[in-house]
Design a protein around this motif. Structure first.
Motif, PDB file in Angstrom:
ATOM      1  N   PRO A  52       0.783  -1.241   0.000  1.00 38.51           N
ATOM      2  CA  PRO A  52       0.000   0.000   0.000  1.00 38.51           C
ATOM      3  C   PRO A  52       0.813   1.289   0.000  1.00 38.51           C
ATOM      4  O   PRO A  52       0.398   2.275  -0.597  1.00 38.51           O
ATOM      5  CB  PRO A  52      -0.834  -0.111   1.289  1.00 38.51           C
ATOM      6  CG  PRO A  52      -0.936  -1.571   1.559  1.00 38.51           C
ATOM      7  CD  PRO A  52       0.364  -2.152   1.088  1.00 38.51           C
ATOM      8  N   PRO A 105      -6.091  -2.990   9.892  1.00 41.56           N
ATOM      9  CA  PRO A 105      -5.937  -1.994   8.830  1.00 41.56           C
ATOM     10  C   PRO A 105      -6.735  -2.367   7.591  1.00 41.56           C
ATOM     11  O   PRO A 105      -6.906  -3.542   7.273  1.00 41.56           O
ATOM     12  CB  PRO A 105      -4.436  -2.029   8.539  1.00 41.56           C
ATOM     13  CG  PRO A 105      -4.028  -3.423   8.866  1.00 41.56           C
ATOM     14  CD  PRO A 105      -4.906  -3.866  10.011  1.00 41.56           C
ATOM     15  N   PHE A 147      -7.250  -0.730   3.397  1.00 44.42           N
ATOM     16  CA  PHE A 147      -6.529   0.154   2.481  1.00 44.42           C
ATOM     17  C   PHE A 147      -7.365   0.603   1.286  1.00 44.42           C
ATOM     18  O   PHE A 147      -6.922   1.407   0.473  1.00 44.42           O
ATOM     19  CB  PHE A 147      -5.274  -0.550   1.968  1.00 44.42           C
ATOM     20  CG  PHE A 147      -4.385  -1.063   3.053  1.00 44.42           C
ATOM     21  CD1 PHE A 147      -3.562  -0.202   3.772  1.00 44.42           C
ATOM     22  CD2 PHE A 147      -4.385  -2.402   3.402  1.00 44.42           C
ATOM     23  CE1 PHE A 147      -2.746  -0.671   4.791  1.00 44.42           C
ATOM     24  CE2 PHE A 147      -3.575  -2.888   4.413  1.00 44.42           C
ATOM     25  CZ  PHE A 147      -2.751  -2.010   5.118  1.00 44.42           C
ATOM     26  N   ARG A 187     -11.390   4.060  -0.278  1.00 45.12           N
ATOM     27  CA  ARG A 187     -10.258   4.536   0.533  1.00 45.12           C
ATOM     28  C   ARG A 187     -10.497   4.134   1.968  1.00 45.12           C
ATOM     29  O   ARG A 187     -11.640   4.088   2.426  1.00 45.12           O
ATOM     30  CB  ARG A 187     -10.132   6.061   0.426  1.00 45.12           C
ATOM     31  CG  ARG A 187      -8.962   6.646   1.220  1.00 45.12           C
ATOM     32  CD  ARG A 187      -8.639   8.056   0.789  1.00 45.12           C
ATOM     33  NE  ARG A 187      -9.563   9.061   1.258  1.00 45.12           N
ATOM     34  CZ  ARG A 187      -9.287   9.938   2.231  1.00 45.12           C
ATOM     35  NH1 ARG A 187      -8.125   9.909   2.850  1.00 45.12           N
ATOM     36  NH2 ARG A 187     -10.174  10.848   2.574  1.00 45.12           N
ATOM     37  N   ASP A 197      -8.406   4.238   6.066  1.00 48.54           N
ATOM     38  CA  ASP A 197      -7.259   4.592   6.888  1.00 48.54           C
ATOM     39  C   ASP A 197      -7.688   4.479   8.345  1.00 48.54           C
ATOM     40  O   ASP A 197      -8.873   4.280   8.639  1.00 48.54           O
ATOM     41  CB  ASP A 197      -6.765   6.008   6.583  1.00 48.54           C
ATOM     42  CG  ASP A 197      -5.254   6.151   6.742  1.00 48.54           C
ATOM     43  OD1 ASP A 197      -4.712   5.616   7.742  1.00 48.54           O
ATOM     44  OD2 ASP A 197      -4.624   6.779   5.881  1.00 48.54           O
ATOM     45  N   THR A 206     -10.827   2.156  12.561  1.00 47.67           N
ATOM     46  CA  THR A 206     -10.581   2.096  11.125  1.00 47.67           C
ATOM     47  C   THR A 206     -11.793   2.675  10.404  1.00 47.67           C
ATOM     48  O   THR A 206     -12.940   2.348  10.728  1.00 47.67           O
ATOM     49  CB  THR A 206     -10.345   0.649  10.662  1.00 47.67           C
ATOM     50  OG1 THR A 206      -9.111   0.180  11.234  1.00 47.67           O
ATOM     51  CG2 THR A 206     -10.253   0.558   9.147  1.00 47.67           C
TER      52      THR A 206
END
Length: 507
Positions: free
Chosen positions: A99, A423, A425, A442, A444, A452
């Motif tokens: 990523p 996580p 991505f 998207r 993050d 998250t």
């Protein structure tokens, strides 16, 4: 016995993606080349889109990642850049794409006035549009980018003790990186105190001339004529600057507007000072009243900063009280040093774009070619407030938006959060009541809300309108690498949904 030797050449591009679309230098000259040994795989779809592009002026699908205008004009005729980047593209042809990987080839092509001092502060740079822009700040000292070593090929001396490359290697993971806490620190310093972001890689254009107002009305969906005039200053995200430059010039030519677009990107730097304490810091540096009454949100003034004239804009891309300073090149370092000196007692720190990515998604601000693509509309993206539909002013695409508004949205962007500390991505699948309805564009980690966050466009399984009730009534899950996680859908950003912080209102 004789041996026949065949040499087959292949075209590899600077970012391992094809070159397509209208050449910026010549109207009507289209490219469809550079397929990186994947021509048989990509040829059918790309050929169809290129035909649509030639006939209608734009492709039907999102082809931005293949558009030749993704490269700045200063790079495309630079032999060193072409040679080094195309070599690395070939060398990493079968490498896993992580990523946050960055190229090692053709670095330091475009550097802003802050580059050296930020390097000394431990900046780990990212490459965008040829620019070196701050990614995050390494607490263990400088990690400068070195000249490309061709990975030791062609009798090149391979770089040794290369801290920058070592830091990249530690991030070759689909988990949180080792410096996750460093990015957290940069984000929370901005949320609770004050941080400085170097955003100098932005494009900085001036639109001037007798028809500048007509051009601005047509080009921009928003009403930008609060103070009508014959000149406009455009600050454009650096990664899309060349694309925007060519789009605007094409529209000016096609519409016959009598105005000029001039590029001053290399002549100016730009720093953004953000956070609850930003006003206290800048009030010591700028010679103007920064109160809400004298300097409201979304306004700008030409002011003096430590004896240097700058353009101050009260804007934020992180959701905090803050100002951008657009600074002539020779004044950048004196102004930066004055800001850092004034902010020392407030704990001011340098922050990078990894923090901006987190802070902006937490606030719900959109990123180009992630949350926003050429095949998205402002209504689908939740940006109806940027469109002057209540006025009678015509603008490019207005008829399509009015039609879509009347018919209802068949897809729309939605914010999701999950409780598990994993996580994501982007590209993770979105399910509603067990049925796939889209994927994240998207994602993050939001450090202030400690979750998250992901944004993605969803559709109704039967092709109907995606209403607020459709979103509220569904049970959503997100799938990451084969594992599904319960997700909460939000119609508004979970962080400061009332926009109090950008107005300087802190509880």
């Amino acid at each position: 016995m004789s041996l026949d030797l065949q040499i087959v050449t292949e075209s590899f591009t600077a970012d391992h993606k094809p070159l397509m679309g209208e050449a910026p230098e010549v109207r009507g000259f289209f490219l469809g080349c550079g397929f990186n040994s994947a021509g048989m795989m990509l040829g059918g779809g790309c050929g169809r889109e290129l035909a649509h592009w030639i006939i209608h002026g734009r492709p039907e699908k999102d082809m931005y990642g293949y558009d030749i205008r993704r490269f700045h004009n200063s790079l495309t005729d630079n032999k060193r850049w072409i040679r080094e980047r195309s070599h690395e593209s070939y060398a990493k042809n079968y490498s896993v794409v992580f990523p946050f990987d960055e190229p090692l080839a053709s670095r330091n092509m475009r550097k802003d006035p802050f580059h050296q001092v930020l390097t000394e502060h431990g900046c780990v740079f990212q490459e965008r549009h040829g620019w070196e822009r701050p990614g995050w700040f390494n607490k263990d000292g400088p990690a400068p980018v070195k000249d490309y070593d061709y990975y030791g090929a062609y009798d090149s001396q391979k770089n040794v003790n290369y801290k920058y490359n070592e830091l990249l290697g530690k991030e070759y993971t689909f988990d949180f990186p080792p410096h996750h806490d460093v990015i957290k620190s940069e984000c929370l310093s901005c949320r609770h105190g004050v941080a400085v972001f170097d955003m100098s890689y932005f494009g900085k254009f001036y639109l001037t001339g007798p028809d500048a107002k007509k051009a601005a009305d047509w080009l921009f969906t928003a009403d930008v004529n609060k103070n009508p005039g014959d000149a406009y200053y455009l600050a454009i995200g650096g990664g899309v600057a060349e694309h925007n430059w060519n789009h605007i010039r094409t529209v000016l030519q096609d519409q016959g507007f009598r105005c000029q677009l001039t590029d001053h990107s290399e002549d100016m730097g730009m720093i953004s000072i953000q956070g609850p304490k930003s006003r206290e810091v800048l009030q010591e540096v700028l010679d103007t009243d920064l109160s809400n009454e004298s300097f409201p949100f979304s306004t700008h003034k030409v002011v003096n900063a430590a004896g240097h004239q700058v353009r101050a804009m009260r804007l934020s891309f992180v959701g905090e009280l803050g100002w951008e300073l657009h600074i002539p090149k020779d004044s950048c370092l004196p102004v930066y040093r004055a800001v850092m000196a004034a902010g020392a007692k407030h704990g001011i720190i340098d922050s990078g774009y990894r923090a901006i990515d987190s802070l902006s998604i937490e606030k719900g601000y959109r990123h180009w070619h992630a949350d926003l693509r050429p095949d998205d509309t402002p209504l689908e993206a939740g940006l109806a407030f940027t469109c002057k539909l209540k006025s009678s002013i015509p603008f490019q695409g207005r008829d399509r938006l009015e039609k879509q508004k009347a018919e209802g949205l068949r897809r729309r962007i939605v914010c999701f959060t999950i409780d598990e500390k994993v996580p994501m991505f982007g590209l993770e699948a979105i399910f509603r009541n067990g049925v796939p309805v889209g994927h994240l564009r998207r994602s993050d980690y939001g450090f202030f809300i400690d979750k998250t966050i992901g944004y993605g466009y969803i559709r109704h399984p039967d092709g109907g309108v995606v209403s607020a009730d459709f979103i509220r009534s569904g049970e959503f899950t997100l799938e990451r690498m084969g594992v599904t996680y319960k997700a909460k859908a939000h119609l508004k950003t979970p962080f400061d949904p009332e926009n109090k912080r950008v107005k300087g209102i802190y509880a």
